[in-house]
Design an enzyme around this catalytic site. Structure first.
Site, PDB file in Angstrom:
ATOM      1  N   SER A  48     -34.178 -14.655 -12.054  1.00 36.60           N
ATOM      2  CA  SER A  48     -34.433 -14.122 -13.277  1.00 36.60           C
ATOM      3  C   SER A  48     -34.120 -15.521 -14.235  1.00 36.60           C
ATOM      4  CB  SER A  48     -33.327 -13.059 -13.756  1.00 36.60           C
ATOM      5  OG  SER A  48     -33.311 -12.145 -12.591  1.00 36.60           O
ATOM      6  N   HIS A  79     -43.862  -8.107 -11.537  1.00 35.84           N
ATOM      7  CA  HIS A  79     -43.795  -9.381 -10.695  1.00 35.84           C
ATOM      8  C   HIS A  79     -43.545  -9.003  -9.226  1.00 35.84           C
ATOM      9  CE1 HIS A  79     -43.703 -12.474 -13.885  1.00 35.84           C
ATOM     10  NE2 HIS A  79     -42.892 -11.454 -14.599  1.00 35.84           N
ATOM     11  N   HIS A 101     -33.471  -8.740  -3.630  1.00 31.12           N
ATOM     12  CA  HIS A 101     -31.908  -8.731  -3.728  1.00 31.12           C
ATOM     13  C   HIS A 101     -31.169  -7.860  -2.692  1.00 31.12           C
ATOM     14  CE1 HIS A 101     -33.354 -10.466  -7.456  1.00 31.12           C
ATOM     15  NE2 HIS A 101     -32.173 -10.975  -7.445  1.00 31.12           N
ATOM     16  N   TYR A 103     -29.012  -6.019  -3.755  1.00 33.32           N
ATOM     17  CA  TYR A 103     -28.562  -4.647  -4.325  1.00 33.32           C
ATOM     18  C   TYR A 103     -29.664  -3.716  -4.221  1.00 33.32           C
ATOM     19  CZ  TYR A 103     -30.922  -6.889  -8.409  1.00 33.32           C
ATOM     20  OH  TYR A 103     -31.831  -7.498  -9.267  1.00 33.32           O
ATOM     21  N   GLU A 104     -31.160  -4.250  -3.828  1.00 32.66           N
ATOM     22  CA  GLU A 104     -32.210  -3.307  -3.697  1.00 32.66           C
ATOM     23  C   GLU A 104     -32.022  -2.564  -2.665  1.00 32.66           C
ATOM     24  OE1 GLU A 104     -35.759  -5.540  -4.223  1.00 32.66           O
ATOM     25  OE2 GLU A 104     -34.701  -6.840  -5.954  1.00 32.66           O
ATOM     26  N   ALA A 131     -30.095 -16.112 -12.639  1.00 27.75           N
ATOM     27  CA  ALA A 131     -29.610 -15.682 -14.035  1.00 27.75           C
ATOM     28  C   ALA A 131     -27.877 -15.453 -13.360  1.00 27.75           C
ATOM     29  CB  ALA A 131     -29.845 -14.613 -14.635  1.00 27.75           C
ATOM     30  N   MET A 228     -25.784 -12.037  -8.558  1.00 27.31           N
ATOM     31  CA  MET A 228     -26.056 -11.212  -7.324  1.00 27.31           C
ATOM     32  C   MET A 228     -27.037 -11.604  -6.426  1.00 27.31           C
ATOM     33  SD  MET A 228     -26.437  -7.863  -9.771  1.00 27.31           S
ATOM     34  CE  MET A 228     -24.995  -7.292 -10.982  1.00 27.31           C
ATOM     35  N   SER A 229     -27.098 -13.214  -6.362  1.00 28.17           N
ATOM     36  CA  SER A 229     -28.207 -13.626  -5.430  1.00 28.17           C
ATOM     37  C   SER A 229     -27.658 -14.971  -4.917  1.00 28.17           C
ATOM     38  CB  SER A 229     -29.585 -13.659  -6.343  1.00 28.17           C
ATOM     39  OG  SER A 229     -29.523 -14.917  -7.300  1.00 28.17           O
ATOM     40  N   ASN A 252     -25.031 -14.340 -20.140  1.00 30.75           N
ATOM     41  CA  ASN A 252     -24.152 -13.484 -20.830  1.00 30.75           C
ATOM     42  C   ASN A 252     -22.745 -14.253 -20.617  1.00 30.75           C
ATOM     43  OD1 ASN A 252     -25.202 -12.166 -18.335  1.00 30.75           O
ATOM     44  ND2 ASN A 252     -23.061 -11.318 -18.625  1.00 30.75           N
ATOM     45  N   HIS A 264     -28.519  -5.001 -19.049  1.00 33.74           N
ATOM     46  CA  HIS A 264     -29.910  -5.680 -18.298  1.00 33.74           C
ATOM     47  C   HIS A 264     -30.672  -6.172 -19.322  1.00 33.74           C
ATOM     48  CE1 HIS A 264     -32.526  -6.684 -15.037  1.00 33.74           C
ATOM     49  NE2 HIS A 264     -33.423  -6.203 -15.110  1.00 33.74           N
TER      50      HIS A 264
HETATM   51  N1  HPA Z   1     -22.892 -10.306 -13.380  1.00 36.96           N
HETATM   52  C1  HPA Z   1     -23.234 -10.512 -12.553  1.00 36.96           C
HETATM   53  N2  HPA Z   1     -24.542 -10.836 -12.148  1.00 36.96           N
HETATM   54  C2  HPA Z   1     -25.306 -11.271 -13.478  1.00 36.96           C
HETATM   55  C3  HPA Z   1     -24.674 -11.284 -14.722  1.00 36.96           C
HETATM   56  C4  HPA Z   1     -23.197 -10.857 -14.776  1.00 36.96           C
HETATM   57  O1  HPA Z   1     -22.536 -10.812 -15.655  1.00 36.96           O
HETATM   58  N3  HPA Z   1     -25.323 -11.596 -15.697  1.00 36.96           N
HETATM   59  C5  HPA Z   1     -26.542 -11.897 -15.003  1.00 36.96           C
HETATM   60  N4  HPA Z   1     -26.530 -11.655 -13.582  1.00 36.96           N
END
Ligand code: HPA
Length: 292
Positions: A48, A79, A101, A103-104, A131, A228-229, A252, A264
């Site tokens: 991301s 995508h 991922h 989490y998927e 990200a 998360m990756s 963020n 998200h």
């Molecule tokens: N936490 C976990 N994963 C993320 C975050 C976050 O704040 N922002 C983007 N991916």
């Protein structure tokens, strides 16, 4: 000798994770070789925030993940995921546009399988992008972070189970992220006027964002950013002997560090805003590293 019940059970149980994909791996490597020829030295996994870099690649060959044995399509709408081989800033690279991922719902053997394919094909340098939420007070949305190290807080390990033939099970992780590649990232950032810091990335399983108490705990553990990756792929890449660079874009402030909830949508908005700088930064990086 008659096998013990335990041994019988082990033999008839489900295939053990890292070995499960071995046959598909050979088929996937053959497909890449037949389609794209010899492996480029350098591959990039676009997470991301970095998806736009794909548009800067002059594509010579590509295949959707669905056409490559063992690859799973990421869930991100619009995508489906693809492997591209072509030129970025004039340098021949392989780009994995998208990733699966944890989490998927995939296991880590599936999540890290593309890295094993790249390594077997002959790729030697791997750039993992993502990200992340900023924990360090100086990290603001829109900043970039070169990974100096990581903390695996996913609650799972990609090397669990037997090691594939010829590879070490007890992999040394004292220098996961290559110092020379990181220096190239910093030089590329200076050259392109992009703000880049260095720090420690902590990986969680997701899919929820964290609680403020978790983020306070992670800060005390030494984490600068959370995501998360990347960590499972980096570990597998090291097992395969690849040199690794990690690059986060901070989308963020992590939970509890700003007065707004994390959404998200916000993460995607910032990820869209950094697109142009991400492309410049990675272009300059790739030019510096060349086919080395
Ligand atoms: N936490 C976990 N994963 C993320 C975050 C976050 O704040 N922002 C983007 N991916």
């Amino acid at each position: 000798m008659k096998p013990t019940p335990v041994a019988r059970h082990a033999r008839s149980g489900p295939p053990l994770a890292p070995l499960r994909h071995l046959r598909q791996l050979t088929a996937a490597v053959r497909r890449l070789q037949a389609g794209a020829g010899p492996a480029p030295a350098l591959a990039l996994v676009l997470g991301s925030g970095f998806a736009g870099v794909r548009d800067a690649v002059t594509v010579e060959w590509s295949a959707p993940f669905a056409r490559l044995p063992g690859f799973v399509a990421p869930e991100v709408p619009g995508h489906a995921g693809a492997v591209l081989v072509g030129r970025l800033a004039g340098v021949r690279v392989c780009v994995l546009a998208g990733r699966a991922h944890y989490y998927e719902g995939h296991d880590l053997a599936t999540v890290t399988y593309p890295v094993r394919v790249l390594a077997r094909w002959g790729v030697r340098l791997l750039v993992l992008t993502n990200a992340a939420g900023g924990i360090h007070p100086r990290l603001r949305p829109g900043d970039f972070l070169a990974l100096r190290d990581h903390i695996n807080f996913m609650g799972a390990h990609p090397l669990r189970g037997p090691a594939p033939p010829g590879l070490e099970r007890f992999v040394d992780l004292s220098a996961v992220y290559d110092a020379a590649l990181r220096a190239h990232l910093h030089a590329a950032a200076r050259e392109t006027g992009v703000r880049l810091r260095a720090g420690v990335y902590l990986a969680v399983s997701g899919p929820s964002y964290e609680t403020p108490a978790e983020i306070r705990a992670f800060a005390r553990l030494g984490a600068d950013a959370v995501g998360m990756s990347t960590v499972p792929e980096a570990i597998v890449a090291r097992q395969c002997g690849l040199r690794v660079a990690g690059l986060s874009c901070i989308t963020n402030r992590a939970a509890g560090l700003s007065d707004r909830p994390i959404t998200h949508a916000e993460v995607l908005t910032v990820a869209g805003q950094i697109r142009e700088r991400a492309t410049r930064l990675l272009g300059a990086f790739v030019r510096r590293v060349g086919g080395a």
